[in-house]
Design a protein around this motif. Sequence first.
Motif, PDB file in Angstrom:
ATOM      1  N   GLU A  66       0.828  -1.208   0.000  1.00  0.00           N
ATOM      2  CA  GLU A  66       0.000   0.000   0.000  1.00  0.00           C
ATOM      3  C   GLU A  66       0.862   1.256   0.000  1.00  0.00           C
ATOM      4  OE1 GLU A  66      -3.594   2.128   2.581  1.00  0.00           O
ATOM      5  OE2 GLU A  66      -2.976   0.064   3.024  1.00  0.00           O
ATOM      6  N   GLU A  67       1.901   1.253   0.827  1.00  0.00           N
ATOM      7  CA  GLU A  67       2.799   2.408   0.903  1.00  0.00           C
ATOM      8  C   GLU A  67       3.430   2.708  -0.452  1.00  0.00           C
ATOM      9  OE1 GLU A  67       7.277   3.356   2.630  1.00  0.00           O
ATOM     10  OE2 GLU A  67       6.186   1.580   3.322  1.00  0.00           O
ATOM     11  N   PHE A  68       3.968   1.689  -1.095  1.00  0.00           N
ATOM     12  CA  PHE A  68       4.647   1.879  -2.374  1.00  0.00           C
ATOM     13  C   PHE A  68       3.684   2.333  -3.464  1.00  0.00           C
ATOM     14  CE2 PHE A  68       8.364  -1.303  -1.521  1.00  0.00           C
ATOM     15  CZ  PHE A  68       8.879  -0.414  -0.597  1.00  0.00           C
ATOM     16  N   GLU A  69       2.501   1.722  -3.516  1.00  0.00           N
ATOM     17  CA  GLU A  69       1.547   2.082  -4.567  1.00  0.00           C
ATOM     18  C   GLU A  69       1.060   3.526  -4.415  1.00  0.00           C
ATOM     19  OE1 GLU A  69       0.399  -0.181  -7.369  1.00  0.00           O
ATOM     20  OE2 GLU A  69       2.436  -0.424  -6.642  1.00  0.00           O
ATOM     21  N   GLN A  70       0.798   3.957  -3.208  1.00  0.00           N
ATOM     22  CA  GLN A  70       0.332   5.323  -2.992  1.00  0.00           C
ATOM     23  C   GLN A  70       1.423   6.337  -3.328  1.00  0.00           C
ATOM     24  OE1 GLN A  70      -1.162   5.361   1.032  1.00  0.00           O
ATOM     25  NE2 GLN A  70      -3.183   4.638   0.410  1.00  0.00           N
ATOM     26  N   GLU A  71       2.660   6.018  -2.968  1.00  0.00           N
ATOM     27  CA  GLU A  71       3.769   6.908  -3.309  1.00  0.00           C
ATOM     28  C   GLU A  71       3.940   7.001  -4.820  1.00  0.00           C
ATOM     29  OE1 GLU A  71       6.870   6.687   0.446  1.00  0.00           O
ATOM     30  OE2 GLU A  71       7.206   5.388  -1.275  1.00  0.00           O
ATOM     31  N   ALA A  72       3.831   5.865  -5.494  1.00  0.00           N
ATOM     32  CA  ALA A  72       3.989   5.848  -6.946  1.00  0.00           C
ATOM     33  C   ALA A  72       2.836   6.561  -7.635  1.00  0.00           C
ATOM     34  CB  ALA A  72       4.111   4.413  -7.447  1.00  0.00           C
ATOM     35  N   ASP A  73       1.637   6.487  -7.064  1.00  0.00           N
ATOM     36  CA  ASP A  73       0.488   7.224  -7.605  1.00  0.00           C
ATOM     37  C   ASP A  73       0.793   8.709  -7.688  1.00  0.00           C
ATOM     38  OD1 ASP A  73      -1.163   5.024  -7.904  1.00  0.00           O
ATOM     39  OD2 ASP A  73      -2.237   5.344  -6.026  1.00  0.00           O
ATOM     40  N   THR A  74       1.101   9.293  -6.538  1.00  0.00           N
ATOM     41  CA  THR A  74       1.305  10.740  -6.450  1.00  0.00           C
ATOM     42  C   THR A  74       2.515  11.181  -7.265  1.00  0.00           C
ATOM     43  OG1 THR A  74       0.363  10.735  -4.219  1.00  0.00           O
ATOM     44  CG2 THR A  74       1.599  12.674  -4.877  1.00  0.00           C
ATOM     45  N   THR A  75       3.615  10.460  -7.132  1.00  0.00           N
ATOM     46  CA  THR A  75       4.829  10.832  -7.850  1.00  0.00           C
ATOM     47  C   THR A  75       4.652  10.660  -9.354  1.00  0.00           C
ATOM     48  OG1 THR A  75       6.126  10.114  -5.944  1.00  0.00           O
ATOM     49  CG2 THR A  75       7.322  10.474  -7.983  1.00  0.00           C
ATOM     50  N   GLY A  76       3.996   9.588  -9.769  1.00  0.00           N
ATOM     51  CA  GLY A  76       3.766   9.358 -11.195  1.00  0.00           C
ATOM     52  C   GLY A  76       2.894  10.429 -11.811  1.00  0.00           C
ATOM     53  N   VAL A  77       1.869  10.851 -11.092  1.00  0.00           N
ATOM     54  CA  VAL A  77       1.001  11.941 -11.554  1.00  0.00           C
ATOM     55  C   VAL A  77       1.808  13.228 -11.715  1.00  0.00           C
ATOM     56  CG1 VAL A  77      -0.819  13.504 -10.761  1.00  0.00           C
ATOM     57  CG2 VAL A  77      -1.202  11.034 -10.744  1.00  0.00           C
ATOM     58  N   LEU A  78       2.694  13.486 -10.766  1.00  0.00           N
ATOM     59  CA  LEU A  78       3.535  14.684 -10.831  1.00  0.00           C
ATOM     60  C   LEU A  78       4.463  14.624 -12.047  1.00  0.00           C
ATOM     61  CD1 LEU A  78       4.575  17.312  -9.583  1.00  0.00           C
ATOM     62  CD2 LEU A  78       6.157  15.941  -8.202  1.00  0.00           C
ATOM     63  N   TYR A  79       5.064  13.455 -12.299  1.00  0.00           N
ATOM     64  CA  TYR A  79       5.937  13.313 -13.463  1.00  0.00           C
ATOM     65  C   TYR A  79       5.154  13.576 -14.759  1.00  0.00           C
ATOM     66  CZ  TYR A  79       9.424  10.955 -10.489  1.00  0.00           C
ATOM     67  OH  TYR A  79      10.346  10.646  -9.516  1.00  0.00           O
ATOM     68  N   ALA A  80       3.957  13.005 -14.852  1.00  0.00           N
ATOM     69  CA  ALA A  80       3.135  13.196 -16.047  1.00  0.00           C
ATOM     70  C   ALA A  80       2.843  14.682 -16.260  1.00  0.00           C
ATOM     71  CB  ALA A  80       1.833  12.408 -15.927  1.00  0.00           C
ATOM     72  N   HIS A  81       2.522  15.358 -15.189  1.00  0.00           N
ATOM     73  CA  HIS A  81       2.230  16.793 -15.249  1.00  0.00           C
ATOM     74  C   HIS A  81       3.458  17.568 -15.723  1.00  0.00           C
ATOM     75  CE1 HIS A  81       0.423  20.627 -14.162  1.00  0.00           C
ATOM     76  NE2 HIS A  81       1.474  20.909 -13.410  1.00  0.00           N
ATOM     77  N   LYS A  82       4.609  17.289 -15.136  1.00  0.00           N
ATOM     78  CA  LYS A  82       5.848  17.998 -15.491  1.00  0.00           C
ATOM     79  C   LYS A  82       6.271  17.702 -16.927  1.00  0.00           C
ATOM     80  CE  LYS A  82       8.095  18.468 -10.956  1.00  0.00           C
ATOM     81  NZ  LYS A  82       9.300  18.096 -10.161  1.00  0.00           N
ATOM     82  N   ALA A  83       5.972  16.496 -17.411  1.00  0.00           N
ATOM     83  CA  ALA A  83       6.392  16.092 -18.754  1.00  0.00           C
ATOM     84  C   ALA A  83       5.433  16.571 -19.843  1.00  0.00           C
ATOM     85  CB  ALA A  83       6.540  14.580 -18.827  1.00  0.00           C
TER      86      ALA A  83
END
Length: 244
Positions: A174-191
Amino acid sequence: MVLTGKLLFIIIIPAIVLFMQSRLALADDTWQLDDDHAEMSDADEIALGKKVDEYIQHQFYLRNDPELNKTLNDITHRLSAVSERKTLPFTCDIIQSYSINAFSAPGGHVYVTEGLLKFAETEDEVAGIIGHEVAHASLRHASKLYREFIGILSQRDKGTYSAATLLLFNGHLEEFEQEADTTGVLYAHKAGFNPNGLPDFLERHLNLLIQNRVLGFLRFGSITTIYSRIDHMRKYISSLTLKE
């Protein structure tokens, strides 16, 4: 992947065991992680990723489509370029499977299934999924798992090994998936992608599983938990928009 996250651990663990067995055979313990550091070196992580990739290529058929592979790797490189670990040799390969899935391995390896690519409706959705997997690598999730797994193997007790491994998976999932959710969304936004691609994809995928009554395939929590993750991402995306 985001709905079937345990697949990441199921695939990585055999490769970790092979990697460690080859290392332990060297009689020199200098390669092991320093107790004062929580991360393996990039070189060790890349070496571990190579073992995982070799394992995957023996277990799955990879699709060789130069044009499609280039498109996916272009997306991957756009996302990794805005990550904290730009120096990792990120790649994205396609697994020939009808399942809707994606996962990552140490050292920058990302894998998506043909089923996922067919289910995705937009480039933004694909970018959201890949961003989630790039985030796993950027956040060193495999490195953290590896360090704890070393401690489990050192106990040399098969009963303890099995129980501790199960607890390790469930405790970090759960910890890893939630972290990857938020960080992945941020990467998509920045890219330059629409960050709603990931929650849009997840919502449609979850609805498909509900409609087809195949909830037994879910590897991460309950329906409520997944909807909570989607809601959290929507709120986070709104905060990104407000900052602009």
